[in-house]
Design an enzyme around this catalytic site. Structure first.
Site, PDB file in Angstrom:
ATOM      1  N   ARG A 102       0.886  -1.169   0.000  1.00 20.04           N
ATOM      2  CA  ARG A 102       0.000   0.000   0.000  1.00 20.04           C
ATOM      3  C   ARG A 102       0.922   1.217   0.000  1.00 20.04           C
ATOM      4  NH1 ARG A 102      -5.420   1.418   1.419  1.00 20.04           N
ATOM      5  NH2 ARG A 102      -5.558   3.470   2.415  1.00 20.04           N
ATOM      6  N   HIS A 129      -6.821   1.430  -7.152  1.00 22.02           N
ATOM      7  CA  HIS A 129      -7.142   0.689  -5.926  1.00 22.02           C
ATOM      8  C   HIS A 129      -7.949  -0.547  -6.334  1.00 22.02           C
ATOM      9  CE1 HIS A 129      -7.576  -0.240  -1.851  1.00 22.02           C
ATOM     10  NE2 HIS A 129      -8.322   0.745  -1.411  1.00 22.02           N
ATOM     11  N   GLN A 132     -10.157  -2.876  -3.921  1.00 23.85           N
ATOM     12  CA  GLN A 132     -11.405  -2.263  -3.460  1.00 23.85           C
ATOM     13  C   GLN A 132     -12.519  -2.462  -4.484  1.00 23.85           C
ATOM     14  OE1 GLN A 132     -12.333  -0.530  -0.445  1.00 23.85           O
ATOM     15  NE2 GLN A 132     -14.271  -1.031  -1.452  1.00 23.85           N
ATOM     16  N   ASP A 223     -16.522   8.652  -3.285  1.00 25.16           N
ATOM     17  CA  ASP A 223     -15.330   8.508  -2.448  1.00 25.16           C
ATOM     18  C   ASP A 223     -15.088   9.854  -1.783  1.00 25.16           C
ATOM     19  OD1 ASP A 223     -13.048   7.429  -1.284  1.00 25.16           O
ATOM     20  OD2 ASP A 223     -11.782   7.765  -3.035  1.00 25.16           O
ATOM     21  N   CYS A 263     -16.334   3.245  -0.398  1.00 33.37           N
ATOM     22  CA  CYS A 263     -15.194   2.423   0.003  1.00 33.37           C
ATOM     23  C   CYS A 263     -14.721   2.707   1.430  1.00 33.37           C
ATOM     24  CB  CYS A 263     -14.048   2.584  -0.984  1.00 33.37           C
ATOM     25  SG  CYS A 263     -13.379   4.259  -1.080  1.00 33.37           S
ATOM     26  N   ARG A 291     -13.964  -6.843   1.224  1.00 35.60           N
ATOM     27  CA  ARG A 291     -12.519  -6.688   1.016  1.00 35.60           C
ATOM     28  C   ARG A 291     -11.811  -7.975   1.437  1.00 35.60           C
ATOM     29  NH1 ARG A 291      -9.843  -1.735   1.075  1.00 35.60           N
ATOM     30  NH2 ARG A 291      -7.967  -3.029   1.026  1.00 35.60           N
TER      31      ARG A 291
END
Length: 308
Positions: A102, A129, A132, A223, A263, A291
């Site tokens: 990450r 991402h 996700q 988001d 998310c 996830r």
């Protein structure tokens, strides 16, 4: 060697294979059975950017698959003192079976993968991402099996929407992206997505009108407007994103019974109203749980590719 750095690298069939595997493993988990698909394997987890969901989901996931997660922050590694990424990759890639990173830059992931002997999974970068969005689509499948869903993304043209664009372009569904002027998705990502869309039959539309994007949509998603590292821009962003909050009035334009996904973390009454968030809390927290399951599917799929 296959890595999971962006959905751009996979075919429709490969993406659906991973999702099917995730569904199968989730069903086993819910039945109280943890098949040790990755028995004795070690997942190295490198965090240059902190996270709640990414750490917990990967660490629990590898444990439930019979392996062990090794948490490594940037401060724990020689990376923090200037060791080249390729050298870190050469070392860690010889000692673990899988690596999750990450990080800030997509180029960091790509360099690490280039020199790693172990499959590398993106836990997030500035550009994509993908784990996700795999969880998001898994959630969509569980709630509805619409063949060609219409997904509306409202907000910043960031790594989340880039991954939505790649997923839509590969699977062939309709994606409408509404961002304020000046916050559109990356031009190269857009170009790549449109090339794939021409092959799959996907429809990808970019616009600056969120109400138009949401009209008749099966799924509405958003988001945060201020991601990590953008705190200095907060006041300007809040001004620029006026009219982009997903509230009851905006959701009313979507198809009756439309899903809302986020998310997380969600900032109520900024990108989404408190009322919309709470009305769709079951979907959002199923999405968060997924996830765990989507990533287990990805890890097992990569391990099988390594053995073929």
């Amino acid at each position: 060697m296959r890595h999971f750095l962006t959905l751009k690298d996979f075919t429709k069939d490969e993406i659906l294979e991973m999702l099917s595997l995730a569904e199968e493993i989730k069903a086993q988990t819910k039945a109280g059975h943890h098949e040790p698909y990755l028995n004795g394997q070690v997942l190295g987890m490198i965090f240059e950017k902190s996270s709640t969901r990414t750490r917990v989901s990967f660490e629990v996931g590898i444990h439930q698959l019979g392996g062990k997660g090794l948490f490594l922050s940037a401060n724990d590694l020689q990376l923090g003192r200037g060791e080249p990424m390729k050298d870190t990759a050469r070392v860690i890639g010889r000692m673990v079976d899988l690596v999750m990173i990450r990080t800030f830059s997509q180029s960091t992931l790509e360099e690490f993968a280039r020199y790693s002997n172990a499959p590398v999974i993106s836990g997030l970068s500035d550009m994509y991402h993908p784990v996700q969005i795999m969880a998001d689509y898994l959630t969509m499948q569980e709630y509805s099996r619409v063949e060609n869903p219409v997904v509306a993304y409202v907000g910043d043209g960031n790594n989340i929407v880039h991954s939505w664009m790649m997923l839509a372009s590969k699977l062939g569904f309709t994606l409408r992206v509404a961002t304020p002027k000046g916050y559109e998705p990356d031009a190269q990502v857009t170009q790549d997505a449109l090339v794939f869309a021409a092959q799959s039959g996907a429809v990808i539309e970019l616009m600056n009108d969120p109400n138009k994007a949401v009209e008749g949509a099966d799924v509405v998603t958003t988001d945060t407007w201020v991601s990590m590292g953008q705190e200095a821009e907060k006041e300007k962003r809040l001004r620029d994103f006026q009219g982009f909050m997903v509230d009851d009035a905006m959701m009313a334009r979507a198809k009756a019974g439309a899903m809302f996904l986020h998310c997380l973390p969600a900032y109520r009454d900024y990108e989404v109203s408190e009322a919309v968030f709470e009305a769709h809390a079951d979907e959002i927290f199923d999405e968060a749980e997924n996830r765990l399951h989507a990533q287990k599917g990805i890890m097992v799929w990569l391990d099988r590719q390594k053995k073929e």
